[in-house]
Write a protein that holds these residues in place. Structure first.
Motif, PDB file in Angstrom:
ATOM      1  N   MET A 182      18.598  97.645  16.491  1.00  0.00           N
ATOM      2  CA  MET A 182      19.688  98.620  16.382  1.00  0.00           C
ATOM      3  C   MET A 182      19.311  99.766  15.463  1.00  0.00           C
ATOM      4  N   ARG A 183      18.688  99.443  14.333  1.00  0.00           N
ATOM      5  CA  ARG A 183      18.329 100.506  13.393  1.00  0.00           C
ATOM      6  C   ARG A 183      17.331 101.477  14.026  1.00  0.00           C
ATOM      7  N   THR A 184      16.351 100.957  14.738  1.00  0.00           N
ATOM      8  CA  THR A 184      15.371 101.812  15.406  1.00  0.00           C
ATOM      9  C   THR A 184      16.044 102.713  16.427  1.00  0.00           C
ATOM     10  N   ALA A 185      16.963 102.145  17.218  1.00  0.00           N
ATOM     11  CA  ALA A 185      17.650 102.919  18.250  1.00  0.00           C
ATOM     12  C   ALA A 185      18.567 103.964  17.633  1.00  0.00           C
ATOM     13  N   LEU A 186      19.263 103.621  16.560  1.00  0.00           N
ATOM     14  CA  LEU A 186      20.151 104.579  15.905  1.00  0.00           C
ATOM     15  C   LEU A 186      19.364 105.765  15.352  1.00  0.00           C
ATOM     16  N   GLU A 187      18.230 105.485  14.729  1.00  0.00           N
ATOM     17  CA  GLU A 187      17.395 106.561  14.198  1.00  0.00           C
ATOM     18  C   GLU A 187      16.915 107.474  15.314  1.00  0.00           C
ATOM     19  N   ALA A 188      16.476 106.891  16.402  1.00  0.00           N
ATOM     20  CA  ALA A 188      15.955 107.684  17.513  1.00  0.00           C
ATOM     21  C   ALA A 188      17.034 108.536  18.169  1.00  0.00           C
ATOM     22  N   ALA A 189      18.286 108.047  18.118  1.00  0.00           N
ATOM     23  CA  ALA A 189      19.388 108.760  18.771  1.00  0.00           C
ATOM     24  C   ALA A 189      20.068 109.760  17.841  1.00  0.00           C
ATOM     25  N   GLY A 190      19.565 109.919  16.626  1.00  0.00           N
ATOM     26  CA  GLY A 190      20.152 110.876  15.701  1.00  0.00           C
ATOM     27  C   GLY A 190      21.323 110.355  14.908  1.00  0.00           C
ATOM     28  N   HIS A 191      21.497 109.040  14.886  1.00  0.00           N
ATOM     29  CA  HIS A 191      22.602 108.424  14.143  1.00  0.00           C
ATOM     30  C   HIS A 191      22.109 107.845  12.823  1.00  0.00           C
ATOM     31  N   GLN A 192      21.362 108.648  12.082  1.00  0.00           N
ATOM     32  CA  GLN A 192      20.789 108.152  10.831  1.00  0.00           C
ATOM     33  C   GLN A 192      21.864 107.781   9.806  1.00  0.00           C
ATOM     34  N   GLY A 193      23.025 108.399   9.901  1.00  0.00           N
ATOM     35  CA  GLY A 193      24.075 108.156   8.921  1.00  0.00           C
ATOM     36  C   GLY A 193      24.960 106.964   9.218  1.00  0.00           C
ATOM     37  N   VAL A 194      24.816 106.354  10.383  1.00  0.00           N
ATOM     38  CA  VAL A 194      25.639 105.192  10.729  1.00  0.00           C
ATOM     39  C   VAL A 194      25.136 103.970   9.968  1.00  0.00           C
ATOM     40  N   THR A 195      26.044 103.287   9.287  1.00  0.00           N
ATOM     41  CA  THR A 195      25.659 102.133   8.475  1.00  0.00           C
ATOM     42  C   THR A 195      25.824 100.841   9.259  1.00  0.00           C
ATOM     43  N   ILE A 196      25.084  99.837   8.833  1.00  0.00           N
ATOM     44  CA  ILE A 196      25.159  98.507   9.444  1.00  0.00           C
ATOM     45  C   ILE A 196      25.575  97.504   8.386  1.00  0.00           C
ATOM     46  N   MET A 197      26.692  96.825   8.638  1.00  0.00           N
ATOM     47  CA  MET A 197      27.082  95.669   7.838  1.00  0.00           C
ATOM     48  C   MET A 197      26.818  94.432   8.690  1.00  0.00           C
ATOM     49  N   SER A 198      25.713  93.795   8.421  1.00  0.00           N
ATOM     50  CA  SER A 198      25.314  92.656   9.240  1.00  0.00           C
ATOM     51  C   SER A 198      26.107  91.405   8.878  1.00  0.00           C
ATOM     52  N   TYR A 199      26.602  90.732   9.897  1.00  0.00           N
ATOM     53  CA  TYR A 199      27.100  89.365   9.710  1.00  0.00           C
ATOM     54  C   TYR A 199      25.839  88.510   9.567  1.00  0.00           C
ATOM     55  N   ALA A 200      25.260  88.544   8.377  1.00  0.00           N
ATOM     56  CA  ALA A 200      23.934  87.966   8.179  1.00  0.00           C
ATOM     57  C   ALA A 200      23.975  86.451   8.033  1.00  0.00           C
TER      58      ALA A 200
END
Length: 335
Positions: A182-200
């Protein structure tokens, strides 16, 4: 370091408990509306509300009413709302295509909320169970939950939510490798500012039952989720999962369920020092509500005590269905 204190009566610990002002002065953990994330269930239609029988006081709302509720929550001091859709069973398929439909319930609700309350933070759920004909968080074939195929679908879902304006993505599926993808795809799509709160550290818990009623997944679920959610007996495995997700690009992590796993919350915060959250899940909420409804406990006090327990255990915040009620009490100066 061993600490030595003066003997009684030179030391009387009760002195600091004598008045409300003194107790407030030395309070170690504090709770505010900023610490609360409100999970909200979204359904189709307009002007529609539907009660969730197993969660007294919780309702599903149509998109228009969800946006209005978000505005009320923001005015009450709640800064983040988390969306969960009640998907029409006719839209549920084995491949879960509705999950990345730009106009599905969640994505419409994101846009409506951001138009109504631009300052609120909108969090989403990234998992396939609301869209899966078999009720699982991943794609199922011949009874097996397929990890890599599920990750590819989850990435498409995450991108659709980011496109709709989500601020925080909450991957709750527990598939291996999904945070990095997801992080790789978000960066590639220009969504660098979208945060991820993982249900880790999400455990295969008995406390989720009412939630599955709320999103309409109970009847669809075939089997259980023990091949991808964590064994409740395992603490170290939970820590390894947190470490993995942080390494893959998670900004924040979550422990789920909440109160039965406060030890995990404390260990995550102590070991990683990252933004750490817990989900006070539907079963926890329903138990407090049921006991209070029967007059067995003081509902308000039990609610506030339970929320403070998360802060004491090291959590930076908590997802809780009590959020609006708790925020109201906090605004009134609850002690």
């Amino acid at each position: 370091m061993t600490r030595r204190f003066a003997e009684f009566p030179a030391t009387r610990t009760r002195r600091l408990r004598r008045t409300p002002a003194l107790r407030a002065l030395v309070r170690e953990a504090r709770l505010s509306g900023d610490d609360l994330i409100w999970p909200v269930f979204v359904c189709d239609g307009a002007g529609v509300t539907q009660e969730v029988a197993s969660m007294p006081g919780v309702i599903r709302r149509s998109v228009d009413l969800t946006a209005a509720a978000a505005a009320e929550a923001f005015a009450a001091g709640i800064r983040t709302i988390c969306l969960f859709p009640y998907t029409d069973p006719a839209l549920k398929t084995d491949l879960c295509e509705e999950a990345w439909n730009p106009d599905n319930l969640s994505n419409r609700a994101i846009r409506a909320i951001k138009a109504e309350v631009p300052g609120i933070s909108v969090m989403t759920d990234v998992a396939l169970d609301p869209y899966n004909a078999q009720g699982h968080d991943g794609i199922v074939r011949d009874g097996e939950i397929l990890n890599d195929e599920s990750v590819a679908a989850l990435v498409k879902m995450a991108l659709a939510q980011a496109d709709a304006g989500a601020d925080i993505l909450g991957p709750s599926d527990m598939m291996d490798g999904r945070i990095g993808a997801m992080r790789t795809a978000l960066e590639a799509a220009g969504h660098q500012g979208v945060t991820i709160m993982s249900y880790a550290a999400k455990y295969a818990s008995a406390f989720y039952g009412p939630f599955r009623d709320a999103v309409g997944a109970s009847g669809a679920l075939k089997g259980d989720k023990k091949t991808y959610q964590l064994d409740p007996a395992n603490a170290e495995e939970g820590l390894r999962c947190v470490e993995r997700d942080l390494a893959e690009g998670a900004d924040m992590v979550m422990v789920k369920p909440g109160m039965p796993y406060l030890d995990i919350c404390r260990r995550v915060k102590d070991r990683f020092g990252c933004p750490t959250f817990a989900y006070q899940v539907s079963g926890e909420y329903a138990m407090i509500r049921a006991a209070a409804g029967n007059g067995w406990i003081d509902g308000e006090r039990a609610m506030m005590e339970s929320l403070m327990a998360f802060r004491r255990a090291g959590c930076d915040g908590v997802l809780t269905y009590f959020a609006p009620e708790a925020a109201g009490l906090i605004a009134k100066g609850w002690e």
